[in-house]
Design a protein around this motif. Structure first.
Motif, PDB file in Angstrom:
ATOM      1  N   ARG A 240       0.814  -1.212   0.000  1.00 19.82           N
ATOM      2  CA  ARG A 240       0.000   0.000   0.000  1.00 19.82           C
ATOM      3  C   ARG A 240       0.854   1.273   0.000  1.00 19.82           C
ATOM      4  N   ILE A 241       1.891   1.309   0.839  1.00 15.43           N
ATOM      5  CA  ILE A 241       2.753   2.490   0.954  1.00 15.43           C
ATOM      6  C   ILE A 241       4.209   2.052   0.919  1.00 15.43           C
ATOM      7  N   GLY A 242       4.963   2.585  -0.022  1.00 15.33           N
ATOM      8  CA  GLY A 242       6.399   2.343  -0.062  1.00 15.33           C
ATOM      9  C   GLY A 242       7.136   3.541   0.516  1.00 15.33           C
ATOM     10  N   SER A 243       8.114   3.287   1.377  1.00 15.69           N
ATOM     11  CA  SER A 243       8.867   4.372   2.011  1.00 15.69           C
ATOM     12  C   SER A 243      10.349   4.250   1.687  1.00 15.69           C
ATOM     13  N   VAL A 244      10.962   5.384   1.362  1.00 21.96           N
ATOM     14  CA  VAL A 244      12.409   5.461   1.137  1.00 21.96           C
ATOM     15  C   VAL A 244      12.978   6.415   2.179  1.00 21.96           C
TER      16      VAL A 244
ATOM     17  N   THR B  65      28.530  -1.823   0.308  1.00 26.12           N
ATOM     18  CA  THR B  65      29.796  -1.472  -0.344  1.00 26.12           C
ATOM     19  C   THR B  65      29.598  -0.486  -1.497  1.00 26.12           C
ATOM     20  N   LEU B  66      28.367  -0.103  -1.805  1.00 26.54           N
ATOM     21  CA  LEU B  66      28.104   0.800  -2.915  1.00 26.54           C
ATOM     22  C   LEU B  66      28.472   2.228  -2.545  1.00 26.54           C
ATOM     23  N   SER B  67      28.605   3.072  -3.570  1.00 30.66           N
ATOM     24  CA  SER B  67      28.818   4.495  -3.325  1.00 30.66           C
ATOM     25  C   SER B  67      27.527   5.111  -2.783  1.00 30.66           C
ATOM     26  N   GLY B  68      27.616   6.352  -2.302  1.00 26.28           N
ATOM     27  CA  GLY B  68      26.433   7.009  -1.759  1.00 26.28           C
ATOM     28  C   GLY B  68      25.317   7.126  -2.775  1.00 26.28           C
ATOM     29  N   GLY B  69      25.656   7.529  -4.002  1.00 26.12           N
ATOM     30  CA  GLY B  69      24.642   7.665  -5.044  1.00 26.12           C
ATOM     31  C   GLY B  69      24.042   6.334  -5.444  1.00 26.12           C
ATOM     32  N   GLU B  70      24.878   5.286  -5.490  1.00 26.97           N
ATOM     33  CA  GLU B  70      24.373   3.954  -5.822  1.00 26.97           C
ATOM     34  C   GLU B  70      23.446   3.422  -4.731  1.00 26.97           C
ATOM     35  N   LYS B  71      23.801   3.674  -3.472  1.00 28.00           N
ATOM     36  CA  LYS B  71      22.928   3.264  -2.370  1.00 28.00           C
ATOM     37  C   LYS B  71      21.570   3.954  -2.469  1.00 28.00           C
ATOM     38  N   ARG B  72      21.608   5.246  -2.831  1.00 25.66           N
ATOM     39  CA  ARG B  72      20.334   5.959  -2.961  1.00 25.66           C
ATOM     40  C   ARG B  72      19.477   5.355  -4.069  1.00 25.66           C
ATOM     41  N   ARG B  73      20.061   5.058  -5.217  1.00 27.21           N
ATOM     42  CA  ARG B  73      19.273   4.468  -6.300  1.00 27.21           C
ATOM     43  C   ARG B  73      18.730   3.101  -5.902  1.00 27.21           C
ATOM     44  N   LEU B  74      19.522   2.317  -5.189  1.00 28.45           N
ATOM     45  CA  LEU B  74      19.062   1.006  -4.755  1.00 28.45           C
ATOM     46  C   LEU B  74      17.898   1.142  -3.774  1.00 28.45           C
ATOM     47  N   SER B  75      17.993   2.061  -2.825  1.00 30.02           N
ATOM     48  CA  SER B  75      16.919   2.209  -1.835  1.00 30.02           C
ATOM     49  C   SER B  75      15.625   2.662  -2.513  1.00 30.02           C
ATOM     50  N   VAL B  76      15.739   3.562  -3.497  1.00 30.01           N
ATOM     51  CA  VAL B  76      14.549   3.983  -4.237  1.00 30.01           C
ATOM     52  C   VAL B  76      13.993   2.805  -5.041  1.00 30.01           C
ATOM     53  N   ALA B  77      14.884   2.031  -5.658  1.00 28.76           N
ATOM     54  CA  ALA B  77      14.454   0.896  -6.475  1.00 28.76           C
ATOM     55  C   ALA B  77      13.704  -0.149  -5.649  1.00 28.76           C
ATOM     56  N   THR B  78      14.117  -0.364  -4.404  1.00 28.61           N
ATOM     57  CA  THR B  78      13.442  -1.368  -3.569  1.00 28.61           C
ATOM     58  C   THR B  78      11.998  -0.985  -3.298  1.00 28.61           C
ATOM     59  N   ALA B  79      11.711   0.324  -3.275  1.00 28.32           N
ATOM     60  CA  ALA B  79      10.324   0.763  -3.098  1.00 28.32           C
ATOM     61  C   ALA B  79       9.581   0.794  -4.427  1.00 28.32           C
TER      62      ALA B  79
ATOM     63  N   PRO C  73       0.630   1.967  -4.375  1.00 32.20           N
ATOM     64  CA  PRO C  73      -0.273   3.073  -4.714  1.00 32.20           C
ATOM     65  C   PRO C  73       0.223   4.422  -4.196  1.00 32.20           C
ATOM     66  N   LEU C  74       1.002   4.400  -3.097  1.00 34.74           N
ATOM     67  CA  LEU C  74       1.576   5.628  -2.547  1.00 34.74           C
ATOM     68  C   LEU C  74       3.056   5.380  -2.265  1.00 34.74           C
ATOM     69  N   LEU C  75       3.895   6.269  -2.753  1.00 34.93           N
ATOM     70  CA  LEU C  75       5.332   6.172  -2.541  1.00 34.93           C
ATOM     71  C   LEU C  75       5.808   7.430  -1.824  1.00 34.93           C
ATOM     72  N   ILE C  76       6.498   7.256  -0.692  1.00 33.22           N
ATOM     73  CA  ILE C  76       7.023   8.376   0.088  1.00 33.22           C
ATOM     74  C   ILE C  76       8.545   8.282   0.064  1.00 33.22           C
ATOM     75  N   VAL C  77       9.194   9.287  -0.512  1.00 35.57           N
ATOM     76  CA  VAL C  77      10.640   9.238  -0.718  1.00 35.57           C
ATOM     77  C   VAL C  77      11.295  10.441  -0.052  1.00 35.57           C
ATOM     78  N   ASP C  78      12.391  10.189   0.659  1.00 34.35           N
ATOM     79  CA  ASP C  78      13.106  11.232   1.393  1.00 34.35           C
ATOM     80  C   ASP C  78      14.436  11.495   0.689  1.00 34.35           C
TER      81      ASP C  78
END
Length: 399
Positions: free
Chosen positions: A260-264, A318-332, A338-343
């Motif tokens: 229902r809600i994905g959170s990053v 072990t990823l770079s900061g930018g790669e970690k961010r893309r991975l965390s967004v991708a997991t959501a 239906p609702l995605l909340i991204v920080d």
């Protein structure tokens, strides 16, 4: 050195002690230390008392704290790794101006690692563009490099002021209400309200940007809207998402939330669960009980779009900061909630990965999902937001 991850540079429990730590190791006189502490906190715009707990600082405030601790030591060499990634616009100006004063007063050397070069152009006299894998793409004065190689650099992902990335044209229009907050009060603990009397409506197919200065409660609001923190007062009604559950998302179980809600989270590492990128991406689809073939297809497709394919066997930490961010967004993203909340979904991104994230969010919106984005990225707000909620500076109310 100011590290990319400000959390890794916080040492002591109180702000003043943390800024003083480096000076104490250098044997600076006590009276001089505390003069420098006050001066450095003012220089970076961290407006909290010296005894304020470092654990209660926001991500952007921790960035300011890390720089204050370095400035207090009066360094001859400043090494800054994306020092403004999570700062509001005033914070960016504060940090750049504080660094400029150090360079003027001490004839110090500055090395800044940055995707968005425009902020630093007035302070640097040399730009080096690194090639993916190994080597140097360009090396010279800012005017020479950006004028001669600007178009080619932009195509390779460098943020060049005259060549902004293209953004998609949104097709969706707001639909039914998914989430409604009435007189909402938020905070991390009972009796310590950060914001109150908030009125928020999130509709299907719409994007809400939450902006405001560091420490104003944006991340706390995101966690509350996502059902991960309980409201301190008021109501949060997610009837449009409930599908037979209680309208209060805080009462939902994790399995019920994921569909229902994905959170990053603001800090990507706080949500990694698996030993490889491939397994991390598969966590959500497994909860939704997709088949092995469906999971594999979704993982491969999203990894390719977000330039994570070569990292599928790597450990997320072990990823770079930018790669970690893309991975965390991708997991959501992979569960298509239906609702995605991204920080801060775009920190640490080059212009190509930024543009791909914006395209994926736009596709999600056009398919009828809603987006709440906590961000300091004005370009992201312009590209996607249907409305913007600007939180005032933190006004803590203790009861």
């Amino acid at each position: 050195m100011v590290l990319q991850d400000p959390d890794s540079q916080v040492i002591l429990a109180r702000v003043g002690d943390d800024v003083a730590f480096g000076c104490e190791n250098l044997g600076v006189a006590r009276d001089e230390i505390w003069r420098r502490v006050r001066e450095s906190l003012d220089a970076v715009g961290l407006d909290v008392p010296p005894d304020y707990p470092t654990a209660r600082l926001s991500g952007g405030q921790k960035q300011r704290l890390a720089l204050a601790g370095v400035l207090a030591m009066r360094p001859g060499l400043l090494l800054l790794d994306e020092p403004t990634a999570n700062l509001d616009s005033k914070g960016v100006d504060d940090v750049r101006d504080a660094v400029g004063r150090v360079l003027d007063r001490r004839d110090s050397t500055l090395v800044v690692i940055e995707h968005r070069v425009e902020t630093w152009l007035d302070l640097v006299d040399r730009v080096i563009v690194l090639k993916a894998g190994a080597g140097v793409v360009a090396d010279g004065s800012p005017s020479e490099v950006l004028a001669r190689e600007g178009k080619r650099l932009a195509a390779s992902g460098v943020w060049v002021p005259r060549y902004p990335p293209t953004v998609p044209v949104r097709k969706s229009t707001p639909g039914s209400t998914l989430l409604h907050a009435h007189e909402l009060a938020i905070g991390r603990a009972r009796g310590a309200t950060i914001q109150h009397e908030l009125e928020i409506e999130v509709a299907a197919g719409s994007a809400l940007a939450v902006t405001g200065p560091n420490g104003s409660g944006k991340s706390t609001l995101g966690l509350t809207l996502g059902g991960l923190l309980a409201p301190l007062a008021g109501t949060l009604d997610a009837s449009g998402l409930a599908r037979g559950l209680s309208p209060d998302p805080y009462r939902w179980k994790s399995r019920e939330l994921v569909s229902r809600i994905g959170s990053v989270f603001q800090d990507p590492e706080h949500q990694f669960l698996a030993a490889t990128v491939r397994e991390e991406l598969a966590v959500g689809p497994r909860v939704l009980k997709l088949t092995r073939a469906e999971i594999a297809t979704q993982v491969e497709d999203l990894a390719e779009r977000l330039r994570l394919t070569t990292l599928l066997a790597a450990n997320p930490f072990t990823l770079s900061g930018g790669e970690k961010r893309r991975l965390s967004v991708a997991t959501a993203l992979i569960t298509r909630p239906p609702l995605l909340i991204v920080d801060e979904p775009t920190f640490g991104q080059d212009s190509r990965t930024w543009a791909e994230l914006v395209r994926i969010f736009a596709e999600l919106l056009d398919a009828g999902s809603a987006l709440v984005a906590i961000t300091h990225d004005a370009a992201f707000v312009t590209a996607l937001a249907d409305s913007e909620l600007v939180l005032a500076a933190r006004a803590e109310v203790r009861q």
